[in-house]
Each structure stands twice: as C-alpha cells, then as structure tokens.
Design an enzyme around this catalytic site. Sequence first.
Site, PDB file in Angstrom:
ATOM      1  N   SER A 419      68.707  -7.356  36.057  1.00 36.05           N
ATOM      2  CA  SER A 419      68.599  -5.909  35.928  1.00 36.05           C
ATOM      3  C   SER A 419      68.650  -5.485  34.464  1.00 36.05           C
ATOM      4  O   SER A 419      68.411  -4.331  34.149  1.00 36.05           O
ATOM      5  CB  SER A 419      69.707  -5.219  36.723  1.00 36.05           C
ATOM      6  OG  SER A 419      70.944  -5.775  36.393  1.00 36.05           O
ATOM      7  N   HIS A 440      63.020  -6.567  40.408  1.00 38.20           N
ATOM      8  CA  HIS A 440      64.354  -5.970  40.344  1.00 38.20           C
ATOM      9  C   HIS A 440      64.651  -5.183  41.609  1.00 38.20           C
ATOM     10  O   HIS A 440      64.175  -4.062  41.790  1.00 38.20           O
ATOM     11  CB  HIS A 440      64.459  -5.080  39.085  1.00 38.20           C
ATOM     12  CG  HIS A 440      65.799  -4.432  38.951  1.00 38.20           C
ATOM     13  ND1 HIS A 440      65.972  -3.194  38.391  1.00 38.20           N
ATOM     14  CD2 HIS A 440      67.028  -4.854  39.330  1.00 38.20           C
ATOM     15  CE1 HIS A 440      67.256  -2.890  38.428  1.00 38.20           C
ATOM     16  NE2 HIS A 440      67.911  -3.878  38.995  1.00 38.20           N
ATOM     17  N   GLU A 452      61.571  -2.522  41.391  1.00 38.76           N
ATOM     18  CA  GLU A 452      60.921  -2.459  40.080  1.00 38.76           C
ATOM     19  C   GLU A 452      60.233  -3.801  39.847  1.00 38.76           C
ATOM     20  O   GLU A 452      60.879  -4.856  39.882  1.00 38.76           O
ATOM     21  CB  GLU A 452      61.948  -2.198  38.964  1.00 38.76           C
ATOM     22  CG  GLU A 452      62.378  -0.741  38.853  1.00 38.76           C
ATOM     23  CD  GLU A 452      63.328  -0.488  37.679  1.00 38.76           C
ATOM     24  OE1 GLU A 452      63.318   0.631  37.138  1.00 38.76           O
ATOM     25  OE2 GLU A 452      64.111  -1.397  37.310  1.00 38.76           O
ATOM     26  N   ASN A 490      67.745   1.765  35.266  1.00 34.49           N
ATOM     27  CA  ASN A 490      69.076   1.595  34.686  1.00 34.49           C
ATOM     28  C   ASN A 490      69.143   2.049  33.232  1.00 34.49           C
ATOM     29  O   ASN A 490      70.191   2.469  32.759  1.00 34.49           O
ATOM     30  CB  ASN A 490      69.529   0.140  34.813  1.00 34.49           C
ATOM     31  CG  ASN A 490      69.949  -0.165  36.241  1.00 34.49           C
ATOM     32  OD1 ASN A 490      70.175   0.754  37.037  1.00 34.49           O
ATOM     33  ND2 ASN A 490      70.036  -1.433  36.584  1.00 34.49           N
TER      34      ASN A 490
END
Length: 710
Positions: A419, A440, A452, A490
């Site tokens: 991540s 991800h 992702e 993130n």
Amino acid sequence: MQANNHNDQSDKSPVVQLTFKDRCALIQLCNKPVNALSQQVRSELLDAIKRATENADCHAIIITSDLALFSAGADISEFSTGNLSPMLPEVLNTIENCPKPVIAAVNGSAFGGGLELALACHYRISFAKNKVGLPEVHLGILPGAGGTQRLPRLLDTQSALDMIVSGAPTPVSAINSVFDKTLDSAQEVVKAAFDFIDEAISKGPRPTRAVSLSMNEEKAALFSQYAEGVEQKAKGFFAPLKCVEAVKAAYENNFEGGLKREAELFMACMETPQARAQQHFFFAERAASHLADIDKALETRDVKSVAIIGAGTMGGGIAMNFANVGIPVKLLELKPEALDKGLGIIRKNYENSAKKGKLTAEQVEQRMSLLSGTTSYDDLADVDLVIEAVFEKMSVKKEVFSALDKVCKPGAILASNTSTLDINEIAQATSRPEDVIGLHFFSPANVMELLEIVRAEKTADDVIKTAMQLAKTIRKVGVLVGVCFGFVGNRMIEVYGREANRLMLEGASPEQVDRVITEFGLPMGPFTMGDMAGLDIGYFVRQSRQSFIQHDPSYCVVADELVEAGRVGLKAGKGVYLYENGSRKPIPDPQVMEIAKRKAQELGIEQREISDQEILERCIYPLINEGAEILKEGIAQRASDIDVIYVYGYGFPVFRGGPMKYADEVGLEHILARMTHYQNKLGDYGQHWFEASSLLRELVETNKDFSSLN
Ligand code: 3H9
C-alpha cells in the site's frame, strides 16, 4: 421500413426500426449499446407510433428491442443538455393513448425509462428471469416518465415503493402482476407477443392510467411509516423521500394530477447538486475501466489459477475473492502453522456467511475446495497470477519477488499488494519487470470493492489490461493509478488524517471532528476510522518516513503518544476513544484531550474553540488539493478516477460525487481562497501544509474545473 426522424437527423443511422407484419406493426429499438432513450430514439419512436396508428392494415403494435437488453432508460448524458423535445413523458403518453393495442415484448433488461416505456404499453410480455427496475434514485432523481404513477397501478403499494426507493433490479418472476405473460427464455418473447395479437385486438387498448387508486387510512399509515424508515436509512440523500412522495401522489390525485406532481418532484431532484453528483458518478465509474492509452484490441493474458504469498488477514481476504468466482488459489506461507491458521480463518469467514444465510453449506465446501496451501515456492511454477501480501517492508518484498522470478512460468503476472512501497524497486528484484504490477486491495479485502491497479514504470500494457478485466471478474471496481507513496487513496487520506490530528492539538475534540465529518456524509470520522484500522499502522508508516515529517513536530504527536502507551485502537479496547467490553461504540476519553493540551503547550500551539466549518474545510480542502497534485503528476488518469477511489475505498458520500466533483460544485476559486486563508492564518504550519497546488491555481486562472481534466 424505417421511421422518419422527428427532427432533422438525416445524417444519423436510424435507431428505431418499424416493420409491418401479420396485421401488426413491429417497432424495434436498436440504439447501441444499451438502447438509451435518446432524443433521436424518442423522436423516431413517436414517429413510428404515429405511422402505425395511421396505417389502416395495422391492428396492433409490438414494441421490442433488437439488442440483448430492452432499454437502459433515459439517456443520462442528455440530462445536462436541458429540454430536448419530444420528452419521454410525452412519447409514453402518446403510446398509452394509442387507439390500437400496444404490446411491450420485454426481451431483455428494462431499467428506468425503459421499464416506464413498458408500463405505458397496454400489455407486457417478458421472461421470468429477466431483470427490470427503476434505478433513478441512484442518479439522485426519481422515475419521471410516469413510473411512480403507473407501477402502483400494476403492483401492490409496498412492492412498488420498494422498487422505486431501492432502485434495485427485480426479477420479472417477482412482479408477475405487471406482466401478462412470462416465458422461460428471452428468445421466446417476440414470438409470444405475435401469438398474443388476437387476444390484444379483441380486448383492445388497456391503458394503465385507467386503473384507479385511492388513499385510505391504512395506505396513509403505510406511507408515513415507509417515509420514516427511508429517512433513517437514506440519511443525507434527497431523492429517496421524494420517491415516496411521488408514489403517494398516485393515491392522492387522479392520473393527470399524479403525473404533474411526479414532474414537479422530478425537477426538484434534478436541480440538486446531489443529482449532478450522482450522475457524474455513474459515468465516473464506467470511465474508470477505460484505459486511455492502451490499445483496445490488445489481447489479455489468461488468469485461470492464482497464488497468494502470505495467508494473513490480507492474503486470506484476497484469496477469497478468487475462490468466490471459481478460480483456484494456492496460498503460500513458509510455516505450516501459519498456513493452517490462515486457511482456518477463511473457513470461519465462509461459515459465518453461511450462518447469516448468505451461502449454503455446499457452497462453503465448494469454495474451500478451491483453496490449497503450500510452503514451497516450487509449487507456484504453473500459476497465471501471483499476488504478494506479506509484511510491508521493502527487503521482505524483494526477497519474495526474487523467489517468484526463479520459479514462475514465463508470462505469469507478479503482483504486489503493497500500500506504500515503490513497485518500481520491487520490480527490479526480478528479471521481468514488465510482468510486475501493483494490485492494492483495501481491507477487508473480501468485502471492499475498490482495487487500485498500480502501473509501474515497466509494466506491460497487456498486464494492465488483464488486471482491469480481472477486477471485473472478481467483482471489484478497478482504478488505474501510478507509483507514489500511498498511491492515490492513501496519499490523500494521509493529508486528511494529519489535519484531523492537528485540529485536536489546536483544541477540537475528536468527537467534534468525527461529528463534522459524519454530518458531511462519510460513514465515520477520521478518529473512529484510525481506531478501527489500528493506530499502530499509521505509527509504523510515520516511523519509516521520518524525513517527510521531521520538519513538523506537530505531526500526529498525540497519536504517537497513544500508540507508545499501548492505546492502538479498537483491537486494544482503547485508542483515541475507549471501547467497553468488546463493544465497537467509541466513548470519548477526556484524558486524550489532556494529552493534546499538554502537547500543544510543549509545541507552543495556542488552543482555541474551532468552528465546524473550519474543521470541514481543513479536513477536506487539503485532501482535494492533494488530489490536484496527483493529477498534475499523472498518478491518476482523470479527476473522476479519484472520485471513484474515494467513494468505493473511503465511503466518501456518493451524493457529493467524490472529492473532486465536490470541489467543482463548491467552486475551485473558493477552495483556493480558503487554502490561502489557512496558509496565512496557521503560521509556519499553514505556510507549509496549505500551499495550493499549481494545478488548482491554473484551473482557477483559466476558469476551468476538475471535470475539464476527465
Ligand atoms: C431515466 O430513465 C429517467 C426517466 O425516469 C425519466 C426521464 C424523463 N444513458 O454499464 P455499462 C452507457 S434515468 C446513457 O458499461 P453493462 C455507459 O455509460 C436512467 N448512457 O454496460 C457505457 O458507456 P461507455 C435510468 C448509458 O452491460 C455503456 O452504455 N437507467 C446509459 O455493464 C455501457 O454501459 C439507469 O440508471 C444510459 N441510461 O450494464 C440504468 N446506460 O461504454 C443505467 C448505460 O462509454 N445503466 N450507458 O462507458 C445501467 O445500469 C447499465 O448500463 C446496464 C448495462 C445494466 C443497463
């Protein structure tokens, strides 16, 4: 024979076919890909009805589709264009008032205006397994072509309300009263309509509007109870309650009066920012799967078997996605105990679903039979795709990829579920960086719909295309992103979390911050989310990024102290909040505010009362600003992809369309002005963290918005 166009559209190929056959007019919709009822379709349909009405040899009319589905309803892309005559209600009223019987041969799914078209016909024939529905509510509107008035005339009130308010697709077999005949297959539908002609001619037109409805005490009670339930369940959404109101109007007015009320409510919904946001999101979701710079004709790789490295929570969750769709998965752990534990947790998850009635015992066994374990890399020689889900540390990841490089067959896709780490560096650990990609998954990986898909420098186009297709296979929403710390989701959430923590130092309580964010529409605020995810995760990431945060000692200092005291969140029963006896209900802890006060004093930060508006702006605007940076760097393909990531991955309210659409609605000039305001107001902190993105400035200067980048 083809219907002439209502307006001058001579340069367009026809989208409605009219043929006369067996005393009957056959009208076929053929507007690829989904028979959206565009202005051209409406105009040609109206024309075809008029011709059929005027033809003395024609005694009945059949309306059907030449495509695999009947119709996806109104053309949503026209909603921003305004009045494009003839409007759908006008066309449907003409059909209903036709002096010859009109039969809808619903030979594929019918949604929105598509179903409303069938409801306006005098007879309806379909097949039992066909799915129909009125999904307008998901677009922030309500059925506006008579659906709220005609459906309750053909179906019981509760079921009509359920269909309209939920927008869910419903099998034809569940709403038999709406149809005159239901067949076993789609192929039989048109023939059955022709077989039905004699009956239709002898019965004559049967307008749905002729059914009379009236309000009584029992119905009134049903409506008020229903509305109360909707208010609870659909908090923040405007359209669902309007749907209830529109259906209620069918019982309070005659048909004309009901239609008028429906039109008013439809317009009231259509004019809201929510409708714009939800319609934007409809196209955003679809655009996300389009790979702008990849050849459409490029072949994808076969993915018939998968291996997952790491059978922990993440690896196990990822594995379940594949087993759920019948793809066999090998799980690799170096220690047999870890493997047994991982497989045991997966079984438990499936058994819990079975207890809730979501799976049968047989399905549990069938899925488990697709999962096998191994402790040896040699067993992965034949798999088509490997997803690494091990400890988030570069050296560990590199070891895994170098091992995979040695054993995996040529052409196998090697994916990392990292991540935060640099996938380019991971790819360098192999001799085949073109086969390496990031996948991800979001936690819990078997539940969260977002994926992702991270394109590294050398990732081959067919690997990206395969990953996008695979996302659909495992029922995820895939969004292509580029490599940077935290990728899109993130990276942006870090800014938001930082600001929430800083606000706490400046005097806002965690519960105030969380309340402002939930009132805005997210399912939980940043502190509740942090406690749920585990404060230790952010702590660990911060420890590995000292260079990034060094210049700002205020960065999450309270969270750091909590973690160091063992308060790592929900799993420990205490984090920013306290949790009693295993409950997930956060209880505010005055001690945390004491820590914040002490830390603020140490850092020379003056505590003060902070308004809700400031909290909202300081959490959301920097997040948007980071989105702008991401776009500038080309990490996301388009602004709407960021919206998709935020709605699916972080619960950003779909009625706001995602952060970038929200920014466009609020106005980029305003966002820039507020960023500048906080930059000047918050001293050094503001100077550093509230620097507006050059892309944001450029868009403001050129009078454009993020949608111009889609
Ligand atoms: C309405 O009817 C209002 C009325 O009550 C009142 C009016 C006065 N319009 O989803 P897909 C495009 S509101 C325009 O990938 P699938 C879509 O963008 C309407 N375009 O296919 C995509 O384009 P692209 C209520 C539409 O097979 C392409 O078609 N109806 C529309 O996975 C293929 O779509 C709905 O809300 C549209 N209505 O799924 C139903 N629909 O290739 C909306 C699709 O460029 N549609 N497109 O990305 C759906 O739910 C799905 O498309 C459907 C097919 C299930 C039908």
